[in-house]
Design an enzyme around this catalytic site. Structure first.
Site, PDB file in Angstrom:
ATOM      1  N   CYS A   1       0.813  -1.219   0.000  1.00 49.91           N
ATOM      2  CA  CYS A   1       0.000   0.000   0.000  1.00 49.91           C
ATOM      3  C   CYS A   1       0.844   1.265   0.000  1.00 49.91           C
ATOM      4  CB  CYS A   1      -0.932  -0.011   1.202  1.00 49.91           C
ATOM      5  SG  CYS A   1      -1.983  -1.458   1.202  1.00 49.91           S
TER       6      CYS A   1
ATOM      7  N   HIS B   1      -4.068   6.556   1.823  1.00 48.71           N
ATOM      8  CA  HIS B   1      -4.265   5.256   1.184  1.00 48.71           C
ATOM      9  C   HIS B   1      -5.625   4.717   1.624  1.00 48.71           C
ATOM     10  CE1 HIS B   1      -4.193   1.109   0.235  1.00 48.71           C
ATOM     11  NE2 HIS B   1      -4.028   0.730   1.486  1.00 48.71           N
TER      12      HIS B   1
ATOM     13  N   ASN C   1      -9.969  -1.518  -1.260  1.00 44.89           N
ATOM     14  CA  ASN C   1      -8.536  -1.249  -1.074  1.00 44.89           C
ATOM     15  C   ASN C   1      -7.783  -1.824  -2.270  1.00 44.89           C
ATOM     16  OD1 ASN C   1      -5.824  -1.478  -0.343  1.00 44.89           O
ATOM     17  ND2 ASN C   1      -6.259  -2.030   1.783  1.00 44.89           N
TER      18      ASN C   1
HETATM   19  N1  ACO Z   1     -18.576 -10.449   7.382  1.00 47.32           N
HETATM   20  C1  ACO Z   1     -19.167 -10.687   8.573  1.00 47.32           C
HETATM   21  N2  ACO Z   1     -18.462 -10.876   9.710  1.00 47.32           N
HETATM   22  C2  ACO Z   1     -17.135 -10.828   9.635  1.00 47.32           C
HETATM   23  C3  ACO Z   1     -16.455 -10.590   8.429  1.00 47.32           C
HETATM   24  C4  ACO Z   1     -17.225 -10.400   7.271  1.00 47.32           C
HETATM   25  N3  ACO Z   1     -16.686 -10.134   6.062  1.00 47.32           N
HETATM   26  N4  ACO Z   1     -15.126 -10.586   8.671  1.00 47.32           N
HETATM   27  C5  ACO Z   1     -14.970 -10.823   9.982  1.00 47.32           C
HETATM   28  N5  ACO Z   1     -16.177 -10.970  10.562  1.00 47.32           N
HETATM   29  C6  ACO Z   1     -16.469 -11.241  11.971  1.00 47.32           C
HETATM   30  C7  ACO Z   1     -15.344 -11.976  12.663  1.00 47.32           C
HETATM   31  O1  ACO Z   1     -15.488 -13.357  12.523  1.00 47.32           O
HETATM   32  C8  ACO Z   1     -15.513 -11.500  14.087  1.00 47.32           C
HETATM   33  O2  ACO Z   1     -16.563 -12.235  14.683  1.00 47.32           O
HETATM   34  P1  ACO Z   1     -16.510 -12.639  16.259  1.00 47.32           P
HETATM   35  O3  ACO Z   1     -16.490 -11.339  16.995  1.00 47.32           O
HETATM   36  O4  ACO Z   1     -17.752 -13.430  16.441  1.00 47.32           O
HETATM   37  O5  ACO Z   1     -15.238 -13.433  16.423  1.00 47.32           O
HETATM   38  C9  ACO Z   1     -15.997 -10.062  13.959  1.00 47.32           C
HETATM   39  O6  ACO Z   1     -16.565  -9.960  12.634  1.00 47.32           O
HETATM   40  C10 ACO Z   1     -14.908  -9.024  14.118  1.00 47.32           C
HETATM   41  O7  ACO Z   1     -13.799  -9.395  13.279  1.00 47.32           O
HETATM   42  P2  ACO Z   1     -12.505  -8.495  13.194  1.00 47.32           P
HETATM   43  O8  ACO Z   1     -11.489  -9.186  12.333  1.00 47.32           O
HETATM   44  O9  ACO Z   1     -12.123  -8.116  14.594  1.00 47.32           O
HETATM   45  O10 ACO Z   1     -13.060  -7.225  12.401  1.00 47.32           O
HETATM   46  P3  ACO Z   1     -12.461  -5.774  12.308  1.00 47.32           P
HETATM   47  O11 ACO Z   1     -13.391  -4.817  12.868  1.00 47.32           O
HETATM   48  O12 ACO Z   1     -11.015  -5.738  12.751  1.00 47.32           O
HETATM   49  O13 ACO Z   1     -12.466  -5.550  10.735  1.00 47.32           O
HETATM   50  C11 ACO Z   1     -10.917  -5.415   8.918  1.00 47.32           C
HETATM   51  C12 ACO Z   1     -11.650  -6.337   9.883  1.00 47.32           C
HETATM   52  C13 ACO Z   1     -11.959  -4.689   8.105  1.00 47.32           C
HETATM   53  C14 ACO Z   1     -10.061  -6.266   7.998  1.00 47.32           C
HETATM   54  C15 ACO Z   1     -10.051  -4.421   9.718  1.00 47.32           C
HETATM   55  O14 ACO Z   1      -9.305  -5.100  10.696  1.00 47.32           O
HETATM   56  C16 ACO Z   1      -9.103  -3.638   8.855  1.00 47.32           C
HETATM   57  O15 ACO Z   1      -9.504  -2.850   8.016  1.00 47.32           O
HETATM   58  N6  ACO Z   1      -7.798  -3.753   9.080  1.00 47.32           N
HETATM   59  C17 ACO Z   1      -6.796  -2.937   8.384  1.00 47.32           C
HETATM   60  C18 ACO Z   1      -6.620  -3.317   6.936  1.00 47.32           C
HETATM   61  C19 ACO Z   1      -5.468  -2.522   6.360  1.00 47.32           C
HETATM   62  O16 ACO Z   1      -5.291  -1.359   6.622  1.00 47.32           O
HETATM   63  N7  ACO Z   1      -4.601  -3.161   5.580  1.00 47.32           N
HETATM   64  C20 ACO Z   1      -3.389  -2.477   5.148  1.00 47.32           C
HETATM   65  C21 ACO Z   1      -3.341  -2.241   3.750  1.00 47.32           C
HETATM   66  S1  ACO Z   1      -3.457  -3.702   2.783  1.00 47.32           S
HETATM   67  C22 ACO Z   1      -1.873  -4.081   2.150  1.00 47.32           C
HETATM   68  O17 ACO Z   1      -0.879  -3.552   2.510  1.00 47.32           O
HETATM   69  C23 ACO Z   1      -1.824  -5.225   1.164  1.00 47.32           C
END
Ligand code: ACO
Length: 334
Positions: free
Chosen positions: A114, A259, A289
């Site tokens: 990214c 980003h 993204n």
């Molecule tokens: N649909 C429904 N439920 C989901 C989904 C989905 N797609 N994905 C996860 N859940 C559930 C999980 O199972 C979990 O359930 P539980 O509480 O019963 O265990 C709950 O939702 C929370 O999951 P988290 O993983 O904690 O969700 P979070 O709020 O952290 O969101 C996300 C996930 C969107 C990926 C977030 O962590 C994020 O955006 N992280 C940063 C991403 C980023 O910046 N990446 C860098 C750039 S990419 C690169 O460099 C290639």
């Protein structure tokens, strides 16, 4: 003193729109969860019969070149930021060179996820300041869709990514254009966001295709929570670093393009900086993204919408796999 400036920007995204409802049909997820946690409504996925990283990049590049008033044959250096090159090797820079019908000019790939576009922009800036190159094509392009686990097992990662390409033409300028760039990395977190295979660290006997029973190493693995927590800290640090280096404050920013990782991350930065909505550009709602593609796609759309005007101060910031993070402060020149 010679500076570099951005003379033109362009972008290209694939035709196929993948809605949250479509994803809900192939994995256990739903529109409400995706919108609330990420801000994403839809993203674009390639048609493998038609689209490649290099040909999407070529479309974005032609648009940027036309807007810069530069002929393709005048490009003297290609910097191609991607972690999803069309082949394991060579990189996509040479494929873009071929698509544009260019011969023998250097093409370099930059694999910093990214943050890749800002790393590439910074590299172009140095080469222009030393007088080595005069029309540098800086590209960020990705096909993420083919490396996603599009099942319920991969839902925490798969719903955020999309495909697309953006490009910028950098040229020398007597007026300051690119004011500063700041680049960082911390390899302690390499495995928190990565695709393991086809990695050369795998022993030879495990590298035979028929031996690979577990193919999960070919998919994106992301510790989303940890990435999120580091991202919000590093974004703020690297934006402050850019402002401090130029004796500026947040009030000097006319447009911030973060980003497009997650709308919650962009909103957090906006709130911490106290910037009004019109000073922060987001298009993650439409494209998800797109990794190295995200900043140049957003720059190109912001320019089309008239949000980048002469002498505007544009701040770019990114965080991603590596971990890597980076910022650029730019005096926009028309
Ligand atoms: N649909 C429904 N439920 C989901 C989904 C989905 N797609 N994905 C996860 N859940 C559930 C999980 O199972 C979990 O359930 P539980 O509480 O019963 O265990 C709950 O939702 C929370 O999951 P988290 O993983 O904690 O969700 P979070 O709020 O952290 O969101 C996300 C996930 C969107 C990926 C977030 O962590 C994020 O955006 N992280 C940063 C991403 C980023 O910046 N990446 C860098 C750039 S990419 C690169 O460099 C290639």
């Amino acid at each position: 003193m010679t500076y570099s400036k951005i003379a033109g920007v362009g972008h290209h995204v694939p035709e196929t729109v993948i809605t949250n409802d479509y994803l809900s049909g192939i994995m256990d997820t739903n529109n409400e969860w995706i919108v609330e946690r990420t801000g994403i409504h839809e993203r674009r996925f390639i048609d493998p019969a038609r689209d490649t990283v290099a040909n999407m990049a070529a479309k974005a590049s032609r648009m940027a070149l036309e807007r810069a008033g530069v002929k393709a044959e005048d490009v003297d250096f290609i910097l191609f930021a991607t972690i999803t090159s069309d082949y394991y090797f060579p990189g996509s820079g040479v494929l873009l060179q071929r698509e544009l019908g260019l011969e023998s000019i250097p093409a370099m790939d930059i694999k910093n996820a990214c943050s890749g576009f800002i790393y590439a922009l910074s590299t172009a800036d140095q080469f222009i300041k030393t007088g080595m190159y005069k029309n540098v094509l800086v590209v960020g392009a990705e096909i993420q869709s083919t490396a996603l686990d599009l099942t319920t097992r991969g839902r925490g990662t798969a719903v955020i990514f999309g495909d697309g390409a953006g490009a910028a033409v950098l040229q020398p300028s007597e007026q300051p254009g690119v004011l500063s760039t700041h680049l960082h990395s911390d390899g302690r977190f390499a495995e928190e966001l990565y695709v393991k295979d086809p990695g050369s660290s795998r022993p030879h006997e495990e590298r035979q295709p028929e031996q690979i029973l577990d193919t999960s190493g070919f998919k994106v693995h992301m510790n989303g929570n940890l990435v999120f927590k580091h991202a919000v800290v590093r974004f703020m640090e690297v934006i402050k670093e850019a402002l401090d280096a130029n004796d500026m404050t947040r009030d000097d920013i006319d447009l911030l393009i973060p980003h497009q990782a997650n709308l919650r991350i962009s909103n957090y930065i906006q709130q911490k900086l106290g910037l009004p909505d019109e000073k922060v550009y987001n298009n993650i709602m439409r494209y998800g993204n797109t990794t190295a593609g995200s900043i140049p796609i957003a720059m190109s759309e912001a320019w089309e919408e008239g949000k980048l005007k002469n002498n505007d101060r544009l701040c770019l910031a990114a965080f991603g796999s590596g971990f890597t993070w980076a910022s650029a402060l730019i005096n926009w020149q028309e």
